[in-house]
Every structure is written in C-alpha cells, then in structure tokens.
Design a protein around this motif. Structure first.
Motif, PDB file in Angstrom:
ATOM      1  N   TRP A 246     125.156 -23.612  60.550  1.00 24.98           N
ATOM      2  CA  TRP A 246     124.729 -22.617  61.531  1.00 24.98           C
ATOM      3  C   TRP A 246     123.736 -21.670  60.868  1.00 24.98           C
ATOM      4  CZ3 TRP A 246     129.970 -20.973  64.237  1.00 24.98           C
ATOM      5  CH2 TRP A 246     130.480 -22.094  64.903  1.00 24.98           C
ATOM      6  N   ILE A 316     132.089 -24.751  58.506  1.00 23.01           N
ATOM      7  CA  ILE A 316     130.856 -24.076  58.897  1.00 23.01           C
ATOM      8  C   ILE A 316     130.143 -23.581  57.646  1.00 23.01           C
ATOM      9  CG2 ILE A 316     129.894 -22.087  60.134  1.00 23.01           C
ATOM     10  CD1 ILE A 316     132.373 -22.361  62.000  1.00 23.01           C
ATOM     11  N   ALA A 337     135.343 -19.257  64.166  1.00 26.18           N
ATOM     12  CA  ALA A 337     135.860 -20.117  63.102  1.00 26.18           C
ATOM     13  C   ALA A 337     137.309 -19.778  62.783  1.00 26.18           C
ATOM     14  CB  ALA A 337     134.991 -19.980  61.854  1.00 26.18           C
ATOM     15  N   ILE A 344     134.741 -21.336  56.478  1.00 22.66           N
ATOM     16  CA  ILE A 344     133.329 -20.977  56.601  1.00 22.66           C
ATOM     17  C   ILE A 344     132.774 -20.605  55.232  1.00 22.66           C
ATOM     18  CG2 ILE A 344     133.891 -18.579  57.187  1.00 22.66           C
ATOM     19  CD1 ILE A 344     131.431 -18.631  59.066  1.00 22.66           C
TER      20      ILE A 344
END
Length: 380
Positions: A246, A316, A337, A344
């Motif tokens: 992302w 992520i 998340a 993450i």
C-alpha cells in the motif's frame, strides 16, 4: 522457507549471490554518477528545446525499462501525456519483439527508448519509423549496441548506458540487468526531461539522489545485522506472506509497483500493489478472507506437519512519502489491518526532495527483494 540464518552470514550470502546482484544494488549511487557523466558527454545539458513536446512516448524491453516508464509518468504528472509503447511478439526474446508508433505521432512528440540490451531489432525499427515521421528520438542503451548504432547521430541522440566495473554477464555476452540497472536508464532521461521543462531534475538534485542511494546501501548492506538493517528486517517479515503493498504519495506509488514487479521477477512471489485510500477497498476482501491473519482450517493437534506447506498470510507493506498538507490515510490502514489481525510493515524515507524519497524507497525494497530471493533459495 526463508533461511533467516543466511541473512546474518555475509560470506554465505556472497556465495549464494552468484550473479552479484547485491553488489549491483550497492553500486546504484555510482551508477547515477556515471550516468550523469555520460549524459553530460552526450550534450544533453546543451540542448535548447523549442517548447515542450506534445507527448512523451517510452519504449523498451525488460523490467528496468518498464519501471522507467512508470516512474517518468508519475514524475511528469500533467506536464505532458506519457505513453508507454508496449511490445508485441510471440516470445519475450530480443528478436521476437516489435514496437509500433501510434498513428498520431509526429514532429511535436518525443520518443524515449530505454534498454539494457540494445540488441532488439524491433527498437531499431521503431527509431527508424520515428525518424521518418519527424519525431525526436533519444535512446539510452549499451555502447556499441545495435540500437546505439541505428540511432546515433542521424536518427537521434544516444546516451551510453552507465555500467560498473563489476558488471556481470551471462550467456553470449548478455548483461545481467539487476535492480541497479534502473538508474542507468532513468537518470539520463530525467536530465533530458528537465531540459524540456517536463519535470524538475537538475544535476544538483540527481547528485543528491546518488548520495541517498549510497546511504541506503550503507544501512542495508550484507554486513549490517538484521536487527538494524531495514531491508533484511523487511525480508524476514515477508517470509511465507502475501505482500499487499500500500502506497501513499507521488514518489511512493511507482516505488510500490516496482517492488511488486521485482518480487515476482526475482523471488517468484506474488504481490499486489495499490494506492491509499483506494487500497482499503481494493484489498479489503483479502484481509477478511483466506489470507487474513487468523484464517485457516480448525487446528488438528495430531496432524503430520512435516510435509505441510506453510499457508500464505497477507502482510501489508506501507510505503509512504511525506503527505502533502498532513492528510494521510495511514491511520485508517493501520486500523483495518489490526481489525483483521494482519501484520503491517512500514517504510518512510528521510526528508528531502521527491526524487530522493523515491530513491530511498526503491533502494530499501530492492535490497529486501534480493535478501528474500537469496535466503529463500530462489534461482537468482
């Protein structure tokens, strides 16, 4: 499976890295400086364009050329349309690929050709086609290559591709285009587009890009232990995971797409890239489905785990440039998340220009990809 012990064994990493890709990544700053010298010797700084081109077209083969097109499109923004000419053909071989100019291309347009090979007959034919239409052609290719000979002097301008003393070759003298090759192709074209007024990339900024790449190599090198090495840490975190990359910010977006591409190319690992805030919706179902942190069948304590393959779990990777005006979707990403028990990882560059931020993000993720490939036994 990732052999994490290999990450902190520099000599073993060097033996596994038979193509010298880690050394190539560490030499990215040197490539930038060599590319700047080649650009100056080619006379790019003395060019006096008569206004901006109507459109910029980019052609090339290989992952590095693809990334060049993505990065230039992101950096140029709305200054001029940037069109990537995609090849066609029956096989991904130099002799089988063909490129064709759109019908509207003419004297007010600019064609950029970037390749680490230069042996593609289709690119030489493309340059000839552009010359006949009066379209300006600039190529970055290896010295004494077929493309360089076809373009130089008569049909356009050629900037020799920057190489390093330790450049590796395989097969019939074919250059091994590691991650560092991106900078050999990108830097001359950034300098050219700066002269054309399509983006801001003066020599001073590009020198700082080289310095930033050097600092990233110092932090991410094989001799630096995992606990203080952001690239090794990221590689270890991505073991047995499905990376959801992302991004937030102009520089981070193309860096994230490149990260996904090199992960697939060098590690054989699938990865998905998306920009915030759209990523929250685009990948929301993945976080709630079979790849979620707590997903999986009910655990059977007595089952045989010896031959069982570890299930992929989403992780992520948040790549961020510094948000304009303080507006950021990062808190929403962290909340989503956490709500799905998905881990993450976050990377945010030091302060500096957009190009410096881009360089740092690319450098760290390139090193992480190479560590993941080498410690995971990928055939690189």
């Amino acid at each position: 499976m990732l052999d994490e012990s290999l990450l902190d064994a520099p000599d073993a990493l060097a033996r596994a890295d038979r193509l010298g890709l880690l050394r190539g990544a560490a030499e990215a700053g040197a490539r930038v400086r060599t590319a700047l010298r080649n650009t100056a010797e080619a006379g790019v700084a003395e060019l006096t364009p008569e206004g901006r081109p109507r459109a910029v077209l980019i052609a090339g083969s290989g992952a590095a050329a693809t990334a060049v097109g993505e990065l230039i499109a992101a950096l140029a923004g709305a200054a001029a349309p940037v069109v990537r000419i995609r090849p066609t053909g029956v096989a991904p071989a130099a002799g089988a690929l063909r490129w064709a100019l759109p019908g509207w291309v003419g004297p007010v347009d600019l064609l950029l050709i970037a390749t680490t090979e230069g042996s593609e007959p289709g690119l030489a034919l493309l340059a000839e086609q552009a010359y006949r239409r009066g379209c300006t052609v600039v190529a970055v290719a290896p010295r004494r290559s077929q493309l360089s000979e076809a373009v130089d002097g008569t049909h356009g301008l050629v900037v020799p591709m920057a190489t390093t003393p330790n450049e590796q070759y395989e097969g019939e003298g074919t250059l091994v285009a590691g991650p560092g090759a991106l900078w050999s192709l990108l830097i001359p074209l950034l300098a050219l587009l700066d002269r054309a007024g399509l983006l801001t990339a003066p020599t001073e900024t590009l020198q700082r890009v080289a310095d930033r790449l050097d600092r990233a190599a110092e932090r991410c090198g094989p001799a630096i232990a995992t606990y203080s090495n952001p690239a090794k840490t990221l590689a270890a975190e991505l073991a047995d995971s499905l990376p959801l990359i992302w991004t937030e910010g102009t520089a981070a977006a193309p860096a994230g797409r490149r990260f996904a591409a090199v992960l697939a190319e060098l590690t054989g690992r699938p990865a998905l890239a998306a920009e915030l805030p759209e990523a929250l919706m685009a990948h929301g179902a993945l976080l709630a489905g079979d790849f979620a942190g707590g997903a999986g069948p009910a655990d059977d304590f007595f089952r045989d785990r010896v031959e069982e393959r570890q299930a992929l779990r989403a992780r992520i990777v948040l790549l961020r440039d510094r948000p304009a005006g303080g507006l950021t979707a990062a808190p929403a990403a962290r909340e989503l998340a956490g709500g799905h028990d998905v881990a993450i990882s976050e990377l945010e560059p030091e302060e500096g220009s957009e190009l410096e931020a881009l360089a740092e993000l690319i450098a760290v993720t390139d090193f992480a990809t190479l560590y993941l490939a080498l410690a995971g036994g990928a055939p690189v």
